[in-house]
Design a protein around this motif. Sequence first.
Motif, PDB file in Angstrom:
ATOM      1  N   LYS A 210       0.807  -1.219   0.000  1.00 56.04           N
ATOM      2  CA  LYS A 210       0.000   0.000   0.000  1.00 56.04           C
ATOM      3  C   LYS A 210       0.839   1.268   0.000  1.00 56.04           C
ATOM      4  CE  LYS A 210      -4.319  -1.743   1.953  1.00 56.04           C
ATOM      5  NZ  LYS A 210      -5.274  -1.716   3.087  1.00 56.04           N
ATOM      6  N   LEU A 211       2.118   1.130   0.333  1.00 53.17           N
ATOM      7  CA  LEU A 211       3.014   2.280   0.269  1.00 53.17           C
ATOM      8  C   LEU A 211       3.109   2.821  -1.152  1.00 53.17           C
ATOM      9  CD1 LEU A 211       5.921   0.928   2.518  1.00 53.17           C
ATOM     10  CD2 LEU A 211       4.234   2.665   3.150  1.00 53.17           C
ATOM     11  N   PHE A 212       2.774   1.984  -2.124  1.00 55.93           N
ATOM     12  CA  PHE A 212       2.921   2.364  -3.532  1.00 55.93           C
ATOM     13  C   PHE A 212       1.567   2.491  -4.237  1.00 55.93           C
ATOM     14  CE2 PHE A 212       6.349  -0.394  -2.029  1.00 55.93           C
ATOM     15  CZ  PHE A 212       7.439   0.462  -2.151  1.00 55.93           C
ATOM     16  N   PHE A 213       0.484   2.389  -3.488  1.00 53.32           N
ATOM     17  CA  PHE A 213      -0.851   2.394  -4.080  1.00 53.32           C
ATOM     18  C   PHE A 213      -1.314   3.820  -4.368  1.00 53.32           C
ATOM     19  CE2 PHE A 213      -2.665  -1.912  -2.400  1.00 53.32           C
ATOM     20  CZ  PHE A 213      -1.645  -2.576  -3.066  1.00 53.32           C
ATOM     21  N   ILE A 214      -2.311   3.931  -5.256  1.00 59.05           N
ATOM     22  CA  ILE A 214      -2.903   5.225  -5.591  1.00 59.05           C
ATOM     23  C   ILE A 214      -4.047   5.533  -4.619  1.00 59.05           C
ATOM     24  CG2 ILE A 214      -2.297   5.004  -8.024  1.00 59.05           C
ATOM     25  CD1 ILE A 214      -5.186   4.228  -8.620  1.00 59.05           C
ATOM     26  N   SER A 215      -4.521   6.757  -4.651  1.00 59.22           N
ATOM     27  CA  SER A 215      -5.592   7.174  -3.745  1.00 59.22           C
ATOM     28  C   SER A 215      -6.936   6.627  -4.207  1.00 59.22           C
ATOM     29  CB  SER A 215      -5.666   8.699  -3.710  1.00 59.22           C
ATOM     30  OG  SER A 215      -6.132   9.207  -4.955  1.00 59.22           O
ATOM     31  N   PRO A 216      -7.907   6.491  -3.279  1.00 58.84           N
ATOM     32  CA  PRO A 216      -9.255   6.064  -3.669  1.00 58.84           C
ATOM     33  C   PRO A 216      -9.877   6.985  -4.723  1.00 58.84           C
ATOM     34  CG  PRO A 216      -8.986   5.870  -1.306  1.00 58.84           C
ATOM     35  CD  PRO A 216      -7.766   6.584  -1.811  1.00 58.84           C
ATOM     36  N   LYS A 217      -9.609   8.286  -4.616  1.00 59.04           N
ATOM     37  CA  LYS A 217     -10.150   9.235  -5.593  1.00 59.04           C
ATOM     38  C   LYS A 217      -9.636   8.914  -6.994  1.00 59.04           C
ATOM     39  CE  LYS A 217     -10.866  14.162  -6.441  1.00 59.04           C
ATOM     40  NZ  LYS A 217     -10.625  15.545  -5.924  1.00 59.04           N
ATOM     41  N   LYS A 218      -8.361   8.616  -7.090  1.00 52.90           N
ATOM     42  CA  LYS A 218      -7.767   8.225  -8.379  1.00 52.90           C
ATOM     43  C   LYS A 218      -8.347   6.883  -8.826  1.00 52.90           C
ATOM     44  CE  LYS A 218      -4.561   9.142 -11.545  1.00 52.90           C
ATOM     45  NZ  LYS A 218      -4.592  10.374 -12.365  1.00 52.90           N
ATOM     46  N   GLY A 219      -8.550   5.991  -7.868  1.00 51.51           N
ATOM     47  CA  GLY A 219      -9.066   4.660  -8.195  1.00 51.51           C
ATOM     48  C   GLY A 219     -10.487   4.680  -8.713  1.00 51.51           C
ATOM     49  N   ALA A 220     -11.240   5.724  -8.386  1.00 52.58           N
ATOM     50  CA  ALA A 220     -12.637   5.821  -8.823  1.00 52.58           C
ATOM     51  C   ALA A 220     -12.771   6.361 -10.244  1.00 52.58           C
ATOM     52  CB  ALA A 220     -13.415   6.714  -7.861  1.00 52.58           C
ATOM     53  N   GLU A 221     -11.688   6.826 -10.819  1.00 49.48           N
ATOM     54  CA  GLU A 221     -11.767   7.532 -12.105  1.00 49.48           C
ATOM     55  C   GLU A 221     -12.335   6.681 -13.235  1.00 49.48           C
ATOM     56  OE1 GLU A 221      -7.973   9.246 -13.010  1.00 49.48           O
ATOM     57  OE2 GLU A 221      -8.233  10.913 -11.580  1.00 49.48           O
ATOM     58  N   THR A 222     -11.954   5.421 -13.316  1.00 51.75           N
ATOM     59  CA  THR A 222     -12.436   4.589 -14.429  1.00 51.75           C
ATOM     60  C   THR A 222     -13.905   4.236 -14.251  1.00 51.75           C
ATOM     61  OG1 THR A 222     -10.210   3.694 -14.797  1.00 51.75           O
ATOM     62  CG2 THR A 222     -12.044   2.479 -15.761  1.00 51.75           C
TER      63      THR A 222
END
Length: 274
Positions: A210-222
């Motif tokens: 998770k240190l390298f994961f993207i934010s939930p906001k970014k994850g919701a984009e698709t």
Amino acid sequence: MNILLTGATSGIGWETFKSLWKDGHQMILPVRNMKKAIDLLEGFGANERVYLVQMDLADLKSVNEATKDISSKYQSIDIIINNAGGMFPPKKKTVEGLDESFVVNHLGHFLLTKHLIHLLPKDLGKVISVSSKVHQIGKANPSDLGLNKSTSSFASYASVKLYNILFTKLLRKKYSEQNLQAYALHPGAVNTSFGNSSGSIEKAIIGFSKLFFISPKKGAETTLYLANTPSSKLTNGGYYQRKKFASVSSKANDLELAEKLWQFSETEVKRILD
């Protein structure tokens, strides 16, 4: 539009809800923890255009009752977003004796979608399912589609993410006369509470990653891209990543396998609810 969204109280689902609600849509939110949902909505200021209904994806009878509730209140739903999911310890069973990963990630959404699909408008209705890139290593063993023999949280998760795409492919085929639009997607590696219920080894690996994961906001984009983009500009039955059409594994394109999964899912639902 009337939009149904599962898993709306955390992570990608919460970001998806906030964006769609701000756009002025009526949101239908099946939730397991009603108090948490009410507190979140009050904190956000969403006091209108939201309908909460009690539902636990891990309990098929609960899903069945929720669909009755929603059907009695709404004459049409424009988009169903099957967002909720998670990784669970192997052999962990639901109240109805089914594998929890199988039910929460696939069977609950299968039942929810099937019971509400008649509310989707012809030519315009969409079903969007959040899958994952890990579907590429997922397996669908015809003799154990319910994952009762699985001994790995990650292997089970990879399988159910494959199921999400197989379900999408068959929705397109079975409801072609209605011209139902069905899409699956990979949100990216997102820093959420995902994996908190998995086994200890998987939990440790995910925690470090998770240190390298993207934010939930970014994850919701698709998800938001598929909800907001006209169907004429999308590929029906397609799988999307980073807001672009992407390829899937050969198993995810196997319609014969998808049919077996569909028939098995119908049998399990009938066995539990009858």
